[in-house]
Design a protein around this motif. Sequence first.
Motif, PDB file in Angstrom:
ATOM      1  N   HIS A  33      -5.886   4.491   6.147  1.00  0.00           N
ATOM      2  CA  HIS A  33      -5.148   5.522   5.430  1.00  0.00           C
ATOM      3  C   HIS A  33      -3.767   5.720   6.043  1.00  0.00           C
ATOM      4  O   HIS A  33      -3.126   6.752   5.856  1.00  0.00           O
ATOM      5  N   THR A  34      -3.302   4.696   6.768  1.00  0.00           N
ATOM      6  CA  THR A  34      -1.901   4.555   7.145  1.00  0.00           C
ATOM      7  C   THR A  34      -1.411   3.343   6.369  1.00  0.00           C
ATOM      8  O   THR A  34      -2.056   2.296   6.385  1.00  0.00           O
ATOM      9  N   ALA A  35      -0.284   3.465   5.674  1.00  0.00           N
ATOM     10  CA  ALA A  35       0.086   2.458   4.681  1.00  0.00           C
ATOM     11  C   ALA A  35       0.137   1.052   5.263  1.00  0.00           C
ATOM     12  O   ALA A  35      -0.391   0.105   4.658  1.00  0.00           O
ATOM     13  N   ASP A  36       0.758   0.871   6.437  1.00  0.00           N
ATOM     14  CA  ASP A  36       0.871  -0.490   6.965  1.00  0.00           C
ATOM     15  C   ASP A  36      -0.472  -1.017   7.453  1.00  0.00           C
ATOM     16  O   ASP A  36      -0.769  -2.213   7.304  1.00  0.00           O
ATOM     17  N   GLU A  64      -5.401  18.738   1.802  1.00  0.00           N
ATOM     18  CA  GLU A  64      -6.471  17.743   1.747  1.00  0.00           C
ATOM     19  C   GLU A  64      -5.917  16.327   1.769  1.00  0.00           C
ATOM     20  O   GLU A  64      -6.548  15.412   2.288  1.00  0.00           O
ATOM     21  N   ALA A  65      -4.700  16.131   1.204  1.00  0.00           N
ATOM     22  CA  ALA A  65      -4.076  14.813   1.277  1.00  0.00           C
ATOM     23  C   ALA A  65      -3.562  14.541   2.686  1.00  0.00           C
ATOM     24  O   ALA A  65      -3.740  13.439   3.227  1.00  0.00           O
ATOM     25  N   ALA A  66      -2.945  15.538   3.307  1.00  0.00           N
ATOM     26  CA  ALA A  66      -2.446  15.374   4.672  1.00  0.00           C
ATOM     27  C   ALA A  66      -3.583  15.089   5.641  1.00  0.00           C
ATOM     28  O   ALA A  66      -3.409  14.345   6.619  1.00  0.00           O
ATOM     29  N   ALA A  67      -4.754  15.655   5.372  1.00  0.00           N
ATOM     30  CA  ALA A  67      -5.901  15.406   6.244  1.00  0.00           C
ATOM     31  C   ALA A  67      -6.339  13.945   6.196  1.00  0.00           C
ATOM     32  O   ALA A  67      -6.920  13.432   7.149  1.00  0.00           O
ATOM     33  N   ILE A  68      -6.050  13.274   5.082  1.00  0.00           N
ATOM     34  CA  ILE A  68      -6.434  11.870   4.940  1.00  0.00           C
ATOM     35  C   ILE A  68      -5.414  10.956   5.608  1.00  0.00           C
ATOM     36  O   ILE A  68      -5.760  10.114   6.441  1.00  0.00           O
ATOM     37  N   HIS A  69      -4.130  11.117   5.270  1.00  0.00           N
ATOM     38  CA  HIS A  69      -3.139  10.174   5.811  1.00  0.00           C
ATOM     39  C   HIS A  69      -2.342  10.713   6.990  1.00  0.00           C
ATOM     40  O   HIS A  69      -1.574   9.971   7.613  1.00  0.00           O
ATOM     41  N   GLY A  70      -2.499  11.988   7.304  1.00  0.00           N
ATOM     42  CA  GLY A  70      -1.889  12.528   8.514  1.00  0.00           C
ATOM     43  C   GLY A  70      -0.437  12.941   8.376  1.00  0.00           C
ATOM     44  O   GLY A  70       0.203  13.271   9.379  1.00  0.00           O
ATOM     45  N   ILE A  71       0.113  12.944   7.165  1.00  0.00           N
ATOM     46  CA  ILE A  71       1.525  13.280   6.972  1.00  0.00           C
ATOM     47  C   ILE A  71       1.619  14.654   6.325  1.00  0.00           C
ATOM     48  O   ILE A  71       1.154  14.853   5.196  1.00  0.00           O
ATOM     49  N   ASP A 131       0.846  -1.196   0.000  1.00  0.00           N
ATOM     50  CA  ASP A 131       0.000   0.000   0.000  1.00  0.00           C
ATOM     51  C   ASP A 131       0.875   1.237   0.000  1.00  0.00           C
ATOM     52  O   ASP A 131       2.003   1.223   0.524  1.00  0.00           O
ATOM     53  N   THR A 132       0.346   2.323  -0.581  1.00  0.00           N
ATOM     54  CA  THR A 132       1.019   3.613  -0.551  1.00  0.00           C
ATOM     55  C   THR A 132       0.059   4.683  -0.057  1.00  0.00           C
ATOM     56  O   THR A 132      -1.157   4.559  -0.191  1.00  0.00           O
ATOM     57  N   GLU A 133       0.629   5.737   0.517  1.00  0.00           N
ATOM     58  CA  GLU A 133      -0.090   6.981   0.765  1.00  0.00           C
ATOM     59  C   GLU A 133       0.626   8.046  -0.048  1.00  0.00           C
ATOM     60  O   GLU A 133       1.856   8.038  -0.158  1.00  0.00           O
ATOM     61  N   THR A 134      -0.133   8.977  -0.625  1.00  0.00           N
ATOM     62  CA  THR A 134       0.423   9.825  -1.677  1.00  0.00           C
ATOM     63  C   THR A 134       0.011  11.291  -1.517  1.00  0.00           C
ATOM     64  O   THR A 134      -0.780  11.644  -0.653  1.00  0.00           O
ATOM     65  N   THR A 135       0.543  12.109  -2.426  1.00  0.00           N
ATOM     66  CA  THR A 135       0.189  13.530  -2.415  1.00  0.00           C
ATOM     67  C   THR A 135      -1.140  13.805  -3.097  1.00  0.00           C
ATOM     68  O   THR A 135      -1.650  14.920  -3.032  1.00  0.00           O
ATOM     69  N   GLY A 136      -1.711  12.821  -3.800  1.00  0.00           N
ATOM     70  CA  GLY A 136      -2.966  13.028  -4.505  1.00  0.00           C
ATOM     71  C   GLY A 136      -3.407  11.751  -5.182  1.00  0.00           C
ATOM     72  O   GLY A 136      -2.892  10.661  -4.905  1.00  0.00           O
ATOM     73  N   VAL A 137      -4.359  11.870  -6.098  1.00  0.00           N
ATOM     74  CA  VAL A 137      -4.993  10.689  -6.684  1.00  0.00           C
ATOM     75  C   VAL A 137      -4.622  10.461  -8.154  1.00  0.00           C
ATOM     76  O   VAL A 137      -5.223   9.620  -8.814  1.00  0.00           O
ATOM     77  N   ASN A 138      -3.645  11.185  -8.661  1.00  0.00           N
ATOM     78  CA  ASN A 138      -3.193  10.989 -10.034  1.00  0.00           C
ATOM     79  C   ASN A 138      -1.891  10.200 -10.000  1.00  0.00           C
ATOM     80  O   ASN A 138      -0.839  10.740  -9.649  1.00  0.00           O
ATOM     81  N   PRO A 139      -1.922   8.910 -10.364  1.00  0.00           N
ATOM     82  CA  PRO A 139      -0.703   8.095 -10.231  1.00  0.00           C
ATOM     83  C   PRO A 139       0.398   8.470 -11.197  1.00  0.00           C
ATOM     84  O   PRO A 139       1.542   8.047 -11.025  1.00  0.00           O
ATOM     85  N   PHE A 140       0.091   9.269 -12.224  1.00  0.00           N
ATOM     86  CA  PHE A 140       1.100   9.686 -13.183  1.00  0.00           C
ATOM     87  C   PHE A 140       1.828  10.954 -12.742  1.00  0.00           C
ATOM     88  O   PHE A 140       2.957  11.191 -13.163  1.00  0.00           O
ATOM     89  N   ARG A 141       1.195  11.753 -11.895  1.00  0.00           N
ATOM     90  CA  ARG A 141       1.786  13.043 -11.538  1.00  0.00           C
ATOM     91  C   ARG A 141       2.051  13.204 -10.052  1.00  0.00           C
ATOM     92  O   ARG A 141       2.923  13.984  -9.657  1.00  0.00           O
TER      93      ARG A 141
END
Length: 248
Positions: free
Chosen positions: A166-169, A55-62, A13-23
């Motif tokens: 929404h924590t990778a592990d 908005e991404a940090a609000a989801i995964h906390g990073i 699993d990954t947590e990311t900066t957004g929902v576009n896997p190309f960018r």
Amino acid sequence: MTSWLDGPLLGFDTETTGVNPFRDRIVSAALIGRGPRGTARRVWLLRPGIPIPEEAAAIHGITTAHAARHGMAPREALAQIGDELLAAFRRRTPVVAYNAAFDLTILERELERHGLPTLTDELGGPLVPVLDPLLLDRGLESGRAGHRALMNLCGYYGVQENGRLHTADVDAAATLDILAAQVRAHPELTHRSPATLHQWQAGQHRRWASAEGERRRGSGRPGPAPGWPLHTCEVATGGASDTSQLPA
């Protein structure tokens, strides 16, 4: 009688900066191996090289500040993640990921971005086998209404996540638990090899993407990205706050 479910399996699993896997960029990642010898876990926190949207940090906390202070250099972390997954694919160990095409696509693009060989380059062929509880659920429980986000599948299959989703592990562990619950509910899954299930899931994605694309066109929204377990082209999104690419 043992089956492929007894392992080894590798949850990803990954947590990311957004929902576009190309960018977008990977912020954290986890790999959890399960098998007859027990469980092994590796977790990475990366400095993504770009600001992490609120908005991404609000989801995964990073946050950007936390990643900058505690994260690894992305090239080093990505090389380690890629090596672990490459070894699994070479052994034909099933890689288990919820909405796998997102995580595998963003990893491939990140490896490319940092001048590292991609998994497909190293393997000289497709990433096989991948087991995706989202696609298994769409095929096995196609008549069920409602959303199919990870938390929805945890509820439906009675999986009690051990920690904050929404924590990778935590997400990787929950994905492995959902797969086990799906096999308990549908024991016929163990009668098929992971490679056969991989091909079946690819067909499920094609059928779902075609139907979902028709539905979205009516509202002017972009259709799902084609291809599984890797997206084959980019679909326009509005950034991290755009949920049109999130599975439902």
